[in-house]
Design a protein around this motif. Structure first.
Motif, PDB file in Angstrom:
ATOM      1  N   TYR A 100       0.865  -1.143   0.161  1.00  0.00           N
ATOM      2  CA  TYR A 100      -0.212   0.060  -0.142  1.00  0.00           C
ATOM      3  C   TYR A 100       0.818   1.335   0.003  1.00  0.00           C
ATOM      4  O   TYR A 100       2.039   1.520   0.703  1.00  0.00           O
ATOM      5  CB  TYR A 100      -0.409  -0.275   1.212  1.00  0.00           C
ATOM      6  N   ASP A 101       0.756   2.325  -1.063  1.00  0.00           N
ATOM      7  CA  ASP A 101       1.615   3.457  -0.703  1.00  0.00           C
ATOM      8  C   ASP A 101       0.642   4.457  -1.175  1.00  0.00           C
ATOM      9  O   ASP A 101       0.864   5.963  -1.705  1.00  0.00           O
ATOM     10  CB  ASP A 101       2.352   3.593  -1.742  1.00  0.00           C
ATOM     11  N   LYS A 102      -0.763   4.702  -0.729  1.00  0.00           N
ATOM     12  CA  LYS A 102      -1.637   5.664  -1.065  1.00  0.00           C
ATOM     13  C   LYS A 102      -1.255   6.930   0.425  1.00  0.00           C
ATOM     14  O   LYS A 102      -1.678   7.710   0.047  1.00  0.00           O
ATOM     15  CB  LYS A 102      -3.213   5.235  -0.889  1.00  0.00           C
ATOM     16  N   GLY A 121       5.575   7.597  -5.441  1.00  0.00           N
ATOM     17  CA  GLY A 121       4.996   6.185  -5.019  1.00  0.00           C
ATOM     18  C   GLY A 121       5.876   5.130  -5.531  1.00  0.00           C
ATOM     19  O   GLY A 121       6.865   5.746  -5.446  1.00  0.00           O
ATOM     20  N   GLY A 122       5.562   4.065  -5.378  1.00  0.00           N
ATOM     21  CA  GLY A 122       6.477   3.316  -5.804  1.00  0.00           C
ATOM     22  C   GLY A 122       6.888   1.708  -4.314  1.00  0.00           C
ATOM     23  O   GLY A 122       6.636   1.015  -4.915  1.00  0.00           O
ATOM     24  N   VAL A 163       1.892   1.999   6.143  1.00  0.00           N
ATOM     25  CA  VAL A 163       1.043   0.814   7.017  1.00  0.00           C
ATOM     26  C   VAL A 163       1.631   0.831   8.173  1.00  0.00           C
ATOM     27  O   VAL A 163       1.391  -0.394   8.519  1.00  0.00           O
ATOM     28  CB  VAL A 163       1.438   0.694   5.796  1.00  0.00           C
ATOM     29  N   THR A 164       2.293   1.106   9.248  1.00  0.00           N
ATOM     30  CA  THR A 164       2.620   1.363  10.435  1.00  0.00           C
ATOM     31  C   THR A 164       2.296   1.714  11.549  1.00  0.00           C
ATOM     32  O   THR A 164       2.373   0.802  12.631  1.00  0.00           O
ATOM     33  CB  THR A 164       4.761   1.681  10.841  1.00  0.00           C
ATOM     34  N   ILE A 165       1.466   2.405  11.297  1.00  0.00           N
ATOM     35  CA  ILE A 165       0.070   2.756  12.640  1.00  0.00           C
ATOM     36  C   ILE A 165      -0.901   2.125  12.390  1.00  0.00           C
ATOM     37  O   ILE A 165      -0.704   1.802  13.751  1.00  0.00           O
ATOM     38  CB  ILE A 165      -0.662   4.301  11.273  1.00  0.00           C
ATOM     39  N   PRO A 166      -1.331   0.903  11.496  1.00  0.00           N
ATOM     40  CA  PRO A 166      -2.122   0.321  12.378  1.00  0.00           C
ATOM     41  C   PRO A 166      -1.346  -0.813  13.013  1.00  0.00           C
ATOM     42  O   PRO A 166      -1.988  -1.953  14.144  1.00  0.00           O
ATOM     43  CB  PRO A 166      -2.554  -0.543  11.189  1.00  0.00           C
ATOM     44  N   VAL A 167       0.095  -1.324  11.903  1.00  0.00           N
ATOM     45  CA  VAL A 167       0.662  -2.473  13.062  1.00  0.00           C
ATOM     46  C   VAL A 167       0.620  -1.966  14.871  1.00  0.00           C
ATOM     47  O   VAL A 167       0.967  -3.423  15.400  1.00  0.00           O
ATOM     48  CB  VAL A 167       1.903  -2.791  12.513  1.00  0.00           C
ATOM     49  N   GLN A 168       1.289  -1.338  14.509  1.00  0.00           N
ATOM     50  CA  GLN A 168       1.543  -0.117  16.148  1.00  0.00           C
ATOM     51  C   GLN A 168       0.447  -0.055  16.913  1.00  0.00           C
ATOM     52  O   GLN A 168       0.688  -0.968  18.328  1.00  0.00           O
ATOM     53  CB  GLN A 168       2.412   1.027  15.503  1.00  0.00           C
ATOM     54  N   SER A 196      -0.982   9.941   7.114  1.00  0.00           N
ATOM     55  CA  SER A 196      -0.237   9.783   6.316  1.00  0.00           C
ATOM     56  C   SER A 196       1.201   8.590   6.349  1.00  0.00           C
ATOM     57  O   SER A 196       1.013   8.625   7.675  1.00  0.00           O
ATOM     58  CB  SER A 196       0.005  11.282   5.309  1.00  0.00           C
ATOM     59  N   HIS A 197       2.080   9.000   5.526  1.00  0.00           N
ATOM     60  CA  HIS A 197       3.790   8.055   5.438  1.00  0.00           C
ATOM     61  C   HIS A 197       3.796   9.573   6.773  1.00  0.00           C
ATOM     62  O   HIS A 197       5.227   9.086   7.227  1.00  0.00           O
ATOM     63  CB  HIS A 197       4.437   7.777   4.696  1.00  0.00           C
ATOM     64  N   GLY A 198       4.190  10.909   7.145  1.00  0.00           N
ATOM     65  CA  GLY A 198       4.286  11.726   7.640  1.00  0.00           C
ATOM     66  C   GLY A 198       3.675  11.668   8.919  1.00  0.00           C
ATOM     67  O   GLY A 198       3.744  12.759   9.785  1.00  0.00           O
TER      68      GLY A 198
END
Length: 308
Positions: free
Chosen positions: A36-38, A44-45, A116-121, A153-155
């Motif tokens: 996932y990279d939205k 992206g990528g 995607v680290t957010i739901p993991v943590q 976001s990833h930030g």
């Protein structure tokens, strides 16, 4: 939902360590991908990262850089979380990780962008009844409340972590390799005590000092989660990533740092994110991620008495 392609079901994947028939609770390590990279703010990528990394583990061997064997390590590739909208996807990931942590299973997540680290943590947090630590190795803080209007976001990874019940405050977080900051983060840092060793600090103070300082701050936690954004490395060593920053840490610094962290802290899970293969035809970031991942597994194998 989790889906397994033919590579995830192949026993020769992950350096011949994959045991596709076993259940999660019987594995020494569970690995899963989140393509996932939205959540990116720039290029992206990273959604291509899990597939590319998985397919390039068939030519890798189950030995560490110190020439020791981890052939006894039982790895289960659980597949990828995909084919869902973000809210549903994140909820599934959170629940799955919670189950792994409750069962005491060590796990590795491969992303995907850093969102995607957010739901993991969150899954780690839900499973625990005690405070835990997070080590964030990255070129960026990821402490924005919102980035371009997106709070997931990833930030925003560690800003969301600070809202979790078992993260008491910024003292639960330790940042390494940082060399970029957003206006929102600059203001946040000015008003909060952030435990950080920038990339500049890593070079000036030495990686052994930085590693020891990290361990000293994190050893009060019985359990630690580690998240490694591949852009922590200088882009000369990992060009295939969405937001590279010049002046990063070297591969040897990263390996030395991880050896110290894994030997002295109880790392219950880790991730490697932001590998974007299409941004670098030579796949330097993918090969860097593969090496970092297998060395971290080697450290786990040693603690389990399975490193020969």
């Amino acid at each position: 939902m989790l889906k397994k392609d033919k590579f995830a079901q192949d026993s020769e994947a992950w350096c011949n360590l994959n045991c596709p028939e076993i259940a999660e609770k019987d594995a020494d390590v569970v690995i899963f991908g989140i393509p996932y990279d939205k959540g990116v703010s720039y290029r992206g990528g990273a959604a291509e990262g899990p597939d590319c990394l998985r397919q390039n583990t068939f030519t890798s061997t189950p030995y560490t850089e110190r020439l020791r064997s981890m052939e006894e390590l039982k790895v289960l590739d659980a597949g990828d979380f995909c084919d869902a909208e973000r809210d549903e996807l994140f909820a599934e990931i959170e629940k799955y990780v919670e189950g792994l942590v409750r069962d005491g299973v060590k796990f590795t997540m491969i992303g995907g962008d850093h969102s995607v680290t957010i739901p993991v943590q969150r899954g780690v947090n839900n499973a625990l009844d005690e405070q835990f630590g997070i080590i964030h190795i990255d070129a960026h803080f990821d402490l924005c409340d919102k980035l371009y209007g997106d709070s997931l976001s990833h930030g925003s990874t560690e800003r969301r972590a600070l809202e979790m019940s078992n993260i008491g405050g910024t003292e639960n977080l330790y940042f390494i390799g940082i060399r970029s900051i957003e206006p929102d983060e600059y203001e946040f840092k000015a008003n909060n005590n952030i435990q950080v060793k920038t990339s500049y600090d890593c070079f000036r103070e030495g990686i052994d000092f930085v590693a020891a300082d990290c361990v000293a701050h994190m050893k009060k936690f019985n359990k630690v989660y580690l998240t490694f954004d591949i852009d922590a490395l200088d882009p000369g060593y990992a060009a295939g990533t969405g937001t590279p920053q010049f002046g990063g840490i070297t591969p040897r610094m990263a390996l030395t740092l991880l050896e110290k962290i894994f030997s002295e802290l109880n790392v219950i899970g880790f991730d490697i994110v932001e590998v974007a293969p299409s941004l670098d035809p030579s796949l330097t970031a993918m090969f860097a991620a593969r090496k970092l991942l297998t060395e971290m597994w080697g450290h786990w194998a040693e603690k389990m008495g399975k490193l020969k």
